[in-house]
Design a protein around this motif. Structure first.
Motif, mmCIF file in Angstrom:
data_model
loop_
_atom_site.group_PDB
_atom_site.id
_atom_site.type_symbol
_atom_site.label_atom_id
_atom_site.label_comp_id
_atom_site.label_asym_id
_atom_site.label_seq_id
_atom_site.Cartn_x
_atom_site.Cartn_y
_atom_site.Cartn_z
ATOM 1 N N ARG A 175 -11.779 -19.339 -13.019
ATOM 2 C CA ARG A 175 -11.786 -17.884 -12.883
ATOM 3 C C ARG A 175 -12.433 -17.246 -14.104
ATOM 4 N N ARG A 176 -13.285 -16.255 -13.866
ATOM 5 C CA ARG A 176 -13.929 -15.539 -14.969
ATOM 6 C C ARG A 176 -13.490 -14.078 -14.992
ATOM 7 N N GLY A 177 -12.421 -13.764 -14.305
ATOM 8 C CA GLY A 177 -11.944 -12.376 -14.282
ATOM 9 C C GLY A 177 -11.363 -12.038 -12.928
ATOM 10 N N GLU A 178 -10.567 -10.964 -12.904
ATOM 11 C CA GLU A 178 -9.856 -10.563 -11.689
ATOM 12 C C GLU A 178 -10.825 -10.181 -10.582
ATOM 13 N N GLN A 179 -11.904 -9.448 -10.938
ATOM 14 C CA GLN A 179 -12.845 -8.978 -9.930
ATOM 15 C C GLN A 179 -13.497 -10.142 -9.199
ATOM 16 N N GLN A 180 -13.896 -11.168 -9.962
ATOM 17 C CA GLN A 180 -14.559 -12.298 -9.342
ATOM 18 C C GLN A 180 -13.593 -13.072 -8.449
ATOM 19 N N ARG B 129 -8.002 -5.253 -4.010
ATOM 20 C CA ARG B 129 -7.427 -4.968 -5.330
ATOM 21 C C ARG B 129 -6.022 -4.376 -5.186
ATOM 22 N N HIS B 130 -5.883 -3.494 -4.206
ATOM 23 C CA HIS B 130 -4.578 -2.848 -3.999
ATOM 24 C C HIS B 130 -3.519 -3.876 -3.566
ATOM 25 N N ALA C 250 -3.547 -7.040 -4.119
ATOM 26 C CA ALA C 250 -3.280 -7.936 -5.241
ATOM 27 C C ALA C 250 -2.338 -7.272 -6.239
ATOM 28 N N THR C 251 -2.575 -5.991 -6.530
ATOM 29 C CA THR C 251 -1.735 -5.260 -7.485
ATOM 30 C C THR C 251 -0.310 -5.129 -6.979
ATOM 31 N N GLU C 252 -0.174 -4.783 -5.681
ATOM 32 C CA GLU C 252 1.152 -4.604 -5.088
ATOM 33 C C GLU C 252 1.785 -5.929 -4.674
ATOM 34 N N GLN C 253 0.977 -7.004 -4.730
ATOM 35 C CA GLN C 253 1.444 -8.353 -4.370
ATOM 36 C C GLN C 253 2.075 -8.374 -2.969
ATOM 37 N N ILE C 254 1.288 -7.895 -2.009
ATOM 38 C CA ILE C 254 1.735 -7.819 -0.616
ATOM 39 C C ILE C 254 1.095 -8.958 0.180
ATOM 40 N N PRO C 255 1.878 -9.801 0.840
ATOM 41 C CA PRO C 255 1.313 -10.871 1.672
ATOM 42 C C PRO C 255 0.544 -10.291 2.864
ATOM 43 N N PHE C 256 -0.560 -10.938 3.262
ATOM 44 C CA PHE C 256 -1.346 -10.457 4.390
ATOM 45 C C PHE C 256 -2.138 -11.610 4.981
ATOM 46 N N THR C 257 -2.539 -11.433 6.228
ATOM 47 C CA THR C 257 -3.428 -12.392 6.879
ATOM 48 C C THR C 257 -4.819 -11.765 6.986
ATOM 49 N N LYS C 258 -5.783 -12.569 7.395
ATOM 50 C CA LYS C 258 -7.131 -12.051 7.578
ATOM 51 C C LYS C 258 -7.140 -10.943 8.621
ATOM 52 N N GLU C 259 -6.384 -11.145 9.715
ATOM 53 C CA GLU C 259 -6.323 -10.146 10.783
ATOM 54 C C GLU C 259 -5.725 -8.834 10.280
ATOM 55 N N VAL C 260 -4.637 -8.943 9.507
ATOM 56 C CA VAL C 260 -3.985 -7.751 8.957
ATOM 57 C C VAL C 260 -4.930 -7.027 8.008
ATOM 58 N N PHE C 261 -5.632 -7.770 7.176
ATOM 59 C CA PHE C 261 -6.575 -7.158 6.235
ATOM 60 C C PHE C 261 -7.649 -6.373 6.972
ATOM 61 N N GLU C 262 -8.228 -6.984 7.994
ATOM 62 C CA GLU C 262 -9.300 -6.320 8.738
ATOM 63 C C GLU C 262 -8.793 -5.074 9.458
ATOM 64 N N LYS C 263 -7.576 -5.147 10.030
ATOM 65 C CA LYS C 263 -7.008 -3.975 10.692
ATOM 66 C C LYS C 263 -6.720 -2.863 9.678
ATOM 67 N N LYS D 191 -17.191 -1.454 -0.223
ATOM 68 C CA LYS D 191 -16.317 -0.552 -0.985
ATOM 69 C C LYS D 191 -14.870 -0.581 -0.484
ATOM 70 N N VAL D 192 -14.705 -0.462 0.844
ATOM 71 C CA VAL D 192 -13.355 -0.410 1.411
ATOM 72 C C VAL D 192 -12.623 -1.724 1.189
ATOM 73 N N ASN D 193 -13.314 -2.854 1.479
ATOM 74 C CA ASN D 193 -12.668 -4.157 1.327
ATOM 75 C C ASN D 193 -12.329 -4.450 -0.134
ATOM 76 N N ASP D 194 -13.210 -4.052 -1.045
ATOM 77 C CA ASP D 194 -12.946 -4.272 -2.473
ATOM 78 C C ASP D 194 -11.731 -3.477 -2.932
ATOM 79 N N ILE D 195 -11.647 -2.212 -2.480
ATOM 80 C CA ILE D 195 -10.506 -1.370 -2.860
ATOM 81 C C ILE D 195 -9.210 -1.937 -2.294
#
Length: 589
Positions: free
Chosen positions: A86-91, A113-114, A116-129, A106-110
């Motif tokens: 790892r070379r940083g959180e963004q990468q 990060r959110h 990761a910060t809130e440490q909320i479990p998610f699946t690929k499907e949940v992320f896309e929705k 932009k939306v996916n990056d935001i």
């Protein structure tokens, strides 16, 4: 207030570990807290702490992206990223998106990060929705992310309807009854050009009327009743006489008999006809309404008319009633001064005689005389009508209707606020009016979605009841916590109930009720001085009514706090529900 309570409960819950529910395919960012013997480590995920058996070389204090490979039994996790490269959180977050096959924008990056910060479990499907929801609702903001977080944490459907509903609750500032009143006023303005809206205007009016808590007669009326009645004890009558002297109604060497004879004379004086007609309109019939006032003494006349006095709806009507009565007693005191004198008595009981204390207790007890009878509380019955009328139970009622368990006619269905809003939403209305209807509708739906939560064996239910206390538009939020009994309901013998109110005089008030084996302990949180007189007066009635239901009151504690201290130390959260957390999840990595 509903959204503040939800947020405060969520913040309070972060102080205790929560049970972790993982599903196959979920991803989350967790931190290794510390190691124990036999390759056991403590893994932190937000406010959740789990025991983990490590089968891969990890470092304490580091954060890792993990994927749930198997959720059954002891969940097995796979490391997504390698700490050494790892070379940083963004990468790292970009690598996670890449491994999921999700494009970086932009939306996916935001969102990544959110999460990761809130440490909320998610699946690929949940992320896309979730990303799609933020785009569709045009809320790629801090508020939008908070609403999405609530949906994920509460495991609610990721739909536009759910999103708008939760957003309406979280952003609401005004009481629900105020929003209803504003919608009612807006519909009235366009009703002239659209007569078909009349039924909706009337429906909203009826719902608002149901939320109106009757003010009741002024305490002075009850004081005068006690001094003129033979049905109360001698001590109360003597104490009431002394109190009337303090208010200025009885002056010098005047007697109680003389006071009521003066009242009788003023009552039949033609110059007072206008005042009398406002208090007792029926007396206009034949001058005395068929009552032989001339042959009755003043006390009897007052006793008879006291029972036939209309109950004032709001504080203004109550004060007007009092001012008219003071005129008939030829008192020079104003209604405002008399009210202030009676209210101030509760803070200086040490200066009163034992008879006066008895009279004060009697006076305040009479202000809740509708709760005296051995029947269901009239206030509780009104609360149930409000809950039903708002439409919180509408979906359940419809389900029972289709199962043949409930008789449900069109008139009853149309009397529900939610039903009215759903019908209004189908009409051809202006964009502005549609937004007003939608705002109230979304808020009701949001409150239904947030009403219940299961935390281990503890069930939590939160319900908001819109109220009008005179001209004061407010709400009472009730929060129940407890274990479920065999019938699926919270056990009423072992539970906790919190009442959140914003009152005219006492302002923000929290009442925390703990029930264990039918024994109640009560704490009241408020920034004002404890109203000793009022509590002393109403305590016997409270104990009596609880005893009739099989409960025992052990204590009432008044906790006075300063608002500025709350803002600094968050001590108000201590008055809110502290959800119990549960540990014991072993994770194999």
């Amino acid at each position: 207030m509903f959204n503040k309570i939800q947020q405060s409960s969520q913040k309070a819950s972060t102080t205790k570990p929560q049970k972790l529910h993982l599903s196959q395919g979920q991803l989350f960012q967790g931190r290794i807290i510390k190691f124990f013997p036999n390759n056991i480590a403590a893994l932190q995920l937000g406010n959740k702490t789990v025991s983990a058996k490590l089968e891969a070389p990890l470092s304490a204090g580091q954060t890792y992206w993990l994927e749930v490979v198997r959720a059954g039994g002891i969940p097995q996790l796979k490391i997504l990223d390698d700490n050494s490269v790892r070379r940083g959180e963004q990468q790292t977050q970009a690598q996670v998106l890449q491994q999921l096959g999700i494009p970086a924008n932009k939306v996916n990056d935001i969102l990544i990060r959110h999460l990761a910060t809130e440490q909320i479990p998610f699946t690929k499907e949940v992320f896309e929705k979730g990303a799609q929801l933020l785009l569709q609702t045009e809320t790629i903001t801090k508020e939008g992310l908070q609403t999405l977080t609530t949906l994920l944490q509460k495991n609610l459907p990721l739909t536009q309807e759910s999103f708008q509903a939760i957003k309406a609750v979280e952003r609401s500032q005004a009481p629900l009854i105020q929003q209803i009143a504003e919608l009612h006023s807006s519909l009235q303005l366009i009703e002239k050009d659209n007569p078909s809206l009349r039924s909706y205007v009337n429906g909203l009016q009826n719902i608002m009327k149901e939320t109106q808590m009757v003010e009741g007669k002024h305490p002075l009326f009850h004081l005068l009743h006690s001094v003129s009645s033979q049905g109360v004890s001698q001590d109360i009558r003597e104490g009431a006489t002394q109190l009337l002297q303090r208010t200025g109604l009885i002056t010098g060497s005047d007697s109680v008999d003389k006071l009521f004879e003066l009242f009788k004379a003023q009552l039949i004086d033609p110059t007072n006809r206008a005042s009398v007609s406002k208090l007792w309109p029926f007396l206009l019939q034949n001058g005395t309404g068929g009552i032989p006032i001339d042959s009755m003494d003043g006390k009897t006349v007052f006793q008879l008319l006291h029972s036939r006095l209309d109950q004032p709806v709001n504080k203004g009507d109550q004060q007007q009633q009092l001012q008219l009565l003071l005129q008939l007693f030829q008192s020079k005191e104003s209604a405002k001064n008399v009210t202030q004198t009676l209210l101030s008595m509760q803070h200086s009981l040490q200066h009163f005689s034992s008879q006066e204390k008895s009279a004060i207790a009697y006076m305040w007890n009479q202000t809740v005389s509708n709760e005296q009878e051995n029947v269901r509380s009239t206030i509780a019955s009104q609360f149930m009508r409000i809950i039903t009328g708002v439409g919180y139970l509408q979906e359940r009622e419809l389900s029972q209707f289709f199962q043949g368990q409930l008789s449900f006619n069109e008139e009853n269905r149309g009397a529900r606020l939610k039903s009215l809003l759903l019908q209004l939403n189908q009409l051809q209305l202006s964009k502005e009016m549609k937004e007003k209807v939608g705002l109230v509708l979304h808020r009701l739906t949001g409150q239904q979605l947030l009403a219940q939560e299961q935390q281990g064996p503890i069930q939590q239910t939160v319900l908001q009841i819109p109220l009008q206390l005179g001209d004061w538009q407010t709400e009472m939020t009730v929060q129940w916590e407890g274990r479920k009994s065999t019938n699926g309901k919270i056990d009423p013998d072992h539970c906790r109930i919190l009442f959140y109110l914003n009152l005219t005089q006492l302002q923000e008030t929290i009442i925390d009720v703990h029930i264990q084996k039918k024994v109640l302990s009560v704490q009241v949180f408020n920034e004002h001085e404890k109203p000793n007189g009022l509590i002393h007066a109403l305590l016997p009635l409270l104990k009596k009514k609880l005893s009739e239901m099989g409960y025992t009151l052990s204590s009432i504690k008044w906790v006075q706090f300063q608002e500025q201290k709350i803002l600094k130390a968050n001590s108000a959260q201590q008055a809110y529900a502290q959800r119990q957390g549960y540990e014991g999840v072993d994770v194999r990595i």
